[in-house]
Design a protein around this motif. Structure first.
Motif, PDB file in Angstrom:
ATOM      1  N   ILE A  69     134.939  34.806 -39.291  1.00 16.10           N
ATOM      2  CA  ILE A  69     135.111  34.010 -38.072  1.00 16.10           C
ATOM      3  C   ILE A  69     136.558  34.140 -37.598  1.00 16.10           C
ATOM      4  O   ILE A  69     137.484  33.872 -38.360  1.00 16.10           O
ATOM      5  CB  ILE A  69     134.750  32.535 -38.328  1.00 16.10           C
ATOM      6  N   PRO A  70     136.751  34.562 -36.345  1.00 15.65           N
ATOM      7  CA  PRO A  70     138.117  34.696 -35.826  1.00 15.65           C
ATOM      8  C   PRO A  70     138.840  33.334 -35.810  1.00 15.65           C
ATOM      9  O   PRO A  70     138.195  32.297 -35.670  1.00 15.65           O
ATOM     10  CB  PRO A  70     137.917  35.212 -34.396  1.00 15.65           C
ATOM     11  N   PRO A  71     140.165  33.348 -35.903  1.00 15.47           N
ATOM     12  CA  PRO A  71     140.924  32.098 -35.954  1.00 15.47           C
ATOM     13  C   PRO A  71     141.135  31.467 -34.573  1.00 15.47           C
ATOM     14  O   PRO A  71     142.258  31.252 -34.123  1.00 15.47           O
ATOM     15  CB  PRO A  71     142.245  32.532 -36.592  1.00 15.47           C
ATOM     16  N   VAL A  72     140.035  31.212 -33.872  1.00 12.43           N
ATOM     17  CA  VAL A  72     140.066  30.572 -32.547  1.00 12.43           C
ATOM     18  C   VAL A  72     138.953  29.537 -32.485  1.00 12.43           C
ATOM     19  O   VAL A  72     138.020  29.549 -33.292  1.00 12.43           O
ATOM     20  CB  VAL A  72     139.880  31.611 -31.412  1.00 12.43           C
ATOM     21  N   ARG A  73     139.038  28.635 -31.503  1.00 15.20           N
ATOM     22  CA  ARG A  73     137.959  27.659 -31.312  1.00 15.20           C
ATOM     23  C   ARG A  73     136.650  28.407 -31.092  1.00 15.20           C
ATOM     24  O   ARG A  73     136.632  29.479 -30.478  1.00 15.20           O
ATOM     25  CB  ARG A  73     138.254  26.741 -30.125  1.00 15.20           C
TER      26      ARG A  73
ATOM     27  N   GLN B 184     134.806  36.366 -27.375  1.00 12.94           N
ATOM     28  CA  GLN B 184     134.047  37.207 -28.297  1.00 12.94           C
ATOM     29  C   GLN B 184     132.706  36.515 -28.573  1.00 12.94           C
ATOM     30  O   GLN B 184     132.654  35.289 -28.698  1.00 12.94           O
ATOM     31  CB  GLN B 184     134.782  37.365 -29.628  1.00 12.94           C
ATOM     32  N   VAL B 185     131.652  37.301 -28.684  1.00 19.91           N
ATOM     33  CA  VAL B 185     130.332  36.774 -29.010  1.00 19.91           C
ATOM     34  C   VAL B 185     129.744  37.640 -30.115  1.00 19.91           C
ATOM     35  O   VAL B 185     129.810  38.871 -30.055  1.00 19.91           O
ATOM     36  CB  VAL B 185     129.389  36.774 -27.786  1.00 19.91           C
ATOM     37  N   TRP B 186     129.183  36.976 -31.122  1.00 21.29           N
ATOM     38  CA  TRP B 186     128.529  37.693 -32.212  1.00 21.29           C
ATOM     39  C   TRP B 186     127.151  37.080 -32.397  1.00 21.29           C
ATOM     40  O   TRP B 186     127.001  35.854 -32.472  1.00 21.29           O
ATOM     41  CB  TRP B 186     129.328  37.546 -33.502  1.00 21.29           C
ATOM     42  N   VAL B 187     126.139  37.919 -32.428  1.00 20.49           N
ATOM     43  CA  VAL B 187     124.783  37.472 -32.725  1.00 20.49           C
ATOM     44  C   VAL B 187     124.454  37.969 -34.120  1.00 20.49           C
ATOM     45  O   VAL B 187     124.514  39.170 -34.398  1.00 20.49           O
ATOM     46  CB  VAL B 187     123.764  38.009 -31.697  1.00 20.49           C
ATOM     47  N   GLY B 188     124.148  37.019 -35.006  1.00 23.55           N
ATOM     48  CA  GLY B 188     123.856  37.361 -36.384  1.00 23.55           C
ATOM     49  C   GLY B 188     122.419  37.049 -36.748  1.00 23.55           C
ATOM     50  O   GLY B 188     121.865  36.036 -36.326  1.00 23.55           O
ATOM     51  N   ARG B 189     121.841  37.928 -37.530  1.00 27.78           N
ATOM     52  CA  ARG B 189     120.461  37.780 -37.994  1.00 27.78           C
ATOM     53  C   ARG B 189     120.443  37.689 -39.514  1.00 27.78           C
ATOM     54  O   ARG B 189     121.451  37.955 -40.163  1.00 27.78           O
ATOM     55  CB  ARG B 189     119.641  38.979 -37.518  1.00 27.78           C
ATOM     56  N   THR B 190     119.307  37.370 -40.056  1.00 24.13           N
ATOM     57  CA  THR B 190     119.147  37.241 -41.503  1.00 24.13           C
ATOM     58  C   THR B 190     119.821  38.397 -42.233  1.00 24.13           C
ATOM     59  O   THR B 190     119.597  39.562 -41.904  1.00 24.13           O
ATOM     60  CB  THR B 190     117.652  37.200 -41.873  1.00 24.13           C
ATOM     61  N   GLY B 191     120.682  38.042 -43.193  1.00 23.27           N
ATOM     62  CA  GLY B 191     121.362  39.038 -44.009  1.00 23.27           C
ATOM     63  C   GLY B 191     122.688  39.513 -43.455  1.00 23.27           C
ATOM     64  O   GLY B 191     123.407  40.250 -44.127  1.00 23.27           O
TER      65      GLY B 191
END
Length: 126
Positions: free
Chosen positions: A88-92, A76-83
């Motif tokens: 967070i998933p329970p994985v490394r 899984q990949v999440w790109v987060g920006r301001t705000g």
């Protein structure tokens, strides 16, 4: 009540991250050995990563400034920006800064409480 300016502390931590060889700086603003909830402000210089690590019991991430990428071991990949905010998933996972970034990590931890044992009334009796 304790109060802290996240904007001011974030600016200070970004200055430290820029000059730090690892490109990061952090400060726990709430929590510690006796608390279950921990909140940590993390600043990352552009292009720097925290490195892959395990997730605490539960954790969330809020992007206060900049842009980050959360890459999880389960792809899984999440790109987060301001705000923006994510659980967070329970994985490394690994957190990297696409731009200079300041994030607020909130997590639960097992508290380290000192427990004293009170002997029962029957202890010591023969």
């Amino acid at each position: 009540m304790d109060s802290v300016s996240l904007a001011e502390l974030g600016t200070t931590l970004l200055q430290k991250a820029r000059s730090n060889k690892a490109g990061r700086a952090a400060r726990t603003i709430h929590g510690g050995r006796e608390h279950v909830l921990r909140q940590t402000l993390i600043a990352l210089a552009a292009g720097r990563h925290l490195g892959e690590h395990d997730t605490p019991e539960e954790a969330t991430l809020q992007v206060l400034s900049g842009q980050v990428r959360l890459h999880c071991a389960d792809r899984q990949v999440w790109v987060g920006r301001t705000g923006e905010y994510v659980v967070i998933p329970p994985v490394r996972h690994d957190l990297g800064a696409l731009d200079e970034a300041v994030v607020l990590l909130t997590s639960t931890v097992t508290p380290h409480r000192v427990t004293s044992q009170v002997p029962s009334e029957q202890e010591g009796e023969s």
